[in-house]
Motif scaffolding. Structure first.
Motif, PDB file in Angstrom:
ATOM      1  N   ALA A   1       0.738  -1.174   0.031  1.00  0.00           N
ATOM      2  CA  ALA A   1      -0.097   0.169   0.103  1.00  0.00           C
ATOM      3  C   ALA A   1       0.968   1.259  -0.011  1.00  0.00           C
ATOM      4  O   ALA A   1       2.237   1.179   0.149  1.00  0.00           O
ATOM      5  CB  ALA A   1      -0.803  -0.033   1.092  1.00  0.00           C
TER       6      ALA A   1
ATOM      7  N   VAL B   1      -1.326   3.678   4.893  1.00  0.00           N
ATOM      8  CA  VAL B   1      -2.084   3.195   5.867  1.00  0.00           C
ATOM      9  C   VAL B   1      -2.628   4.051   7.107  1.00  0.00           C
ATOM     10  O   VAL B   1      -1.664   4.626   7.774  1.00  0.00           O
ATOM     11  CB  VAL B   1      -1.390   1.989   6.415  1.00  0.00           C
TER      12      VAL B   1
ATOM     13  N   ALA C   1      -8.402  -4.133   4.361  1.00  0.00           N
ATOM     14  CA  ALA C   1      -7.339  -5.017   4.849  1.00  0.00           C
ATOM     15  C   ALA C   1      -7.969  -5.774   6.163  1.00  0.00           C
ATOM     16  O   ALA C   1      -8.553  -5.229   7.117  1.00  0.00           O
ATOM     17  CB  ALA C   1      -6.251  -4.013   5.164  1.00  0.00           C
TER      18      ALA C   1
ATOM     19  N   LYS D   1       4.916   4.150   5.561  1.00  0.00           N
ATOM     20  CA  LYS D   1       3.570   4.300   5.047  1.00  0.00           C
ATOM     21  C   LYS D   1       2.522   4.559   5.752  1.00  0.00           C
ATOM     22  O   LYS D   1       1.468   4.979   5.437  1.00  0.00           O
ATOM     23  CB  LYS D   1       3.150   3.026   4.139  1.00  0.00           C
TER      24      LYS D   1
ATOM     25  N   LEU E   1      -6.698   2.014   3.524  1.00  0.00           N
ATOM     26  CA  LEU E   1      -5.273   2.365   2.778  1.00  0.00           C
ATOM     27  C   LEU E   1      -5.573   3.452   1.541  1.00  0.00           C
ATOM     28  O   LEU E   1      -6.769   3.419   1.029  1.00  0.00           O
ATOM     29  CB  LEU E   1      -5.092   0.932   1.949  1.00  0.00           C
TER      30      LEU E   1
ATOM     31  N   CYS F   1      -1.915  -6.818   4.284  1.00  0.00           N
ATOM     32  CA  CYS F   1      -1.513  -5.503   3.751  1.00  0.00           C
ATOM     33  C   CYS F   1      -0.114  -5.640   4.334  1.00  0.00           C
ATOM     34  O   CYS F   1       0.219  -5.657   5.412  1.00  0.00           O
ATOM     35  CB  CYS F   1      -2.324  -4.489   3.735  1.00  0.00           C
TER      36      CYS F   1
ATOM     37  N   VAL G   1      -2.843  -5.905   8.782  1.00  0.00           N
ATOM     38  CA  VAL G   1      -1.692  -4.931   8.267  1.00  0.00           C
ATOM     39  C   VAL G   1      -0.091  -5.213   8.892  1.00  0.00           C
ATOM     40  O   VAL G   1      -0.256  -5.319  10.066  1.00  0.00           O
ATOM     41  CB  VAL G   1      -1.900  -3.576   8.222  1.00  0.00           C
TER      42      VAL G   1
ATOM     43  N   LEU H   1      -6.688   1.055   9.517  1.00  0.00           N
ATOM     44  CA  LEU H   1      -6.179   0.278   8.499  1.00  0.00           C
ATOM     45  C   LEU H   1      -7.009   0.411   7.201  1.00  0.00           C
ATOM     46  O   LEU H   1      -7.062  -0.586   6.142  1.00  0.00           O
ATOM     47  CB  LEU H   1      -6.544  -1.351   8.654  1.00  0.00           C
TER      48      LEU H   1
ATOM     49  N   LYS I   1      -3.990   3.064  -2.216  1.00  0.00           N
ATOM     50  CA  LYS I   1      -2.942   2.226  -2.957  1.00  0.00           C
ATOM     51  C   LYS I   1      -3.178   2.701  -4.594  1.00  0.00           C
ATOM     52  O   LYS I   1      -4.179   3.665  -4.880  1.00  0.00           O
ATOM     53  CB  LYS I   1      -3.883   0.964  -3.046  1.00  0.00           C
TER      54      LYS I   1
END
Ligand code: ABF
Length: 251
Positions: free
Chosen positions: A104, A107, A235, A142, A113, A136, A238, A111, A115
């Motif tokens: 990803a 985050v 997700a 991130k 994301l 993920c 993670v 959780l 992308k």
């Protein structure tokens, strides 16, 4: 004396600084521990997911995993999986996937994301939306307070037909967040074309866009939009690799 105390203490080992790519690999290998023989697997895209696909190929080769079917999320991953001898199929034949592993760009603490900076968001959303479990994998860079918070792009896949019209609609939608919409270009300065023959409009935000579900619905109502890169509530796990170790966050 203090000198003696010093010399008796164990030698200090120098701190090990891991590169970002090593952190990505650590997260990826950890995720592959969730893979079991016989699973249908969603295979992610990007430099983090690449390590996971490589590891799956290695375990297959060693006979430590058997009977795996991979569903790739991009042409690039498809090529990588073929080169590793991972048997592949698609969503038409396997509408339910046991587990997907993918990276990803951002985050958030819930959780959710972002992308799609790699350009594969549509296939990723289709595949990961069909998964019982979506793991993920990211390095700690991130993690953001809110989606868009990295200051980097929030990607939207749009049809190429009159993309400026669509980009303007997107920019207006988020004008209160200081949104600037830009067409993504490839290294030659030409419009970047996705695996599905579409363009990507990258949204740059100065502040958060509020209720993400409301924002998602509004983006998807704009004619010309194919899909966006916010993966909300998708997700299930993670895995974050950082200098101080691995953190596993479950929904
Ligand atoms: C895919 O690869 C995309 O959804 C995301 O844009 C990108 C992350 O790439 P990397 O792992 O190289 O940072 O997961």
């Amino acid at each position: 004396s203090s000198m003696e105390a010093l010399s008796l203490s164990p030698p200090m080992s120098p701190p090990v600084i891991l590169t970002q790519d090593e952190l990505k690999k650590i997260a990826a290998y950890k995720a592959v521990e969730f893979v079991e023989s016989g699973m249908v697997l969603g295979l992610g895209t990007g430099s983090t997911a690449k390590h996971a696909v490589e590891r799956i190929g290695e375990l297959l080769r060693q006979g430590r995993l058997t009977n795996i079917i991979g569903i790739p999320t991009s042409k690039k991953t498809q090529e990588q999986a073929i080169s590793l001898g991972i048997p592949l199929s698609d969503l038409d034949s396997h509408p339910t996937i046991d587990l997907a592993i993918d990276g990803a760009d951002e985050v958030d603490p819930h959780l959710n994301l972002v992308k799609g900076r790699g350009g594969s968001l549509l296939r990723e959303k289709m595949v990961e939306g069909a998964c019982k479990k979506f793991v993920c994998i990211v390095d700690e860079s991130k993690l953001v307070k809110y989606l868009g918070g990295s200051g980097l792009a929030m990607p939207v896949e749009v049809v190429s037909f009159c993309w400026k019209f669509t980009a303007n609609k997107l920019q207006n939608l988020f004008r209160d967040s200081g949104c600037v919409a830009k067409l993504r270009k490839d290294c030659k300065g030409e419009p970047f074309v996705t695996d599905n023959g579409n363009y990507i409009v990258d949204l740059y935000l100065k502040k958060d866009i509020g209720d993400l579900q409301v924002a998602s619905d509004a983006i998807l109502r704009i004619a010309g939009v194919v899909e966006h890169g916010m993966f909300l509530d998708m997700a299930t796990t993670v895995i974050v690799a950082g200098e101080l170790g691995i953190t596993i966050k479950n929904k």
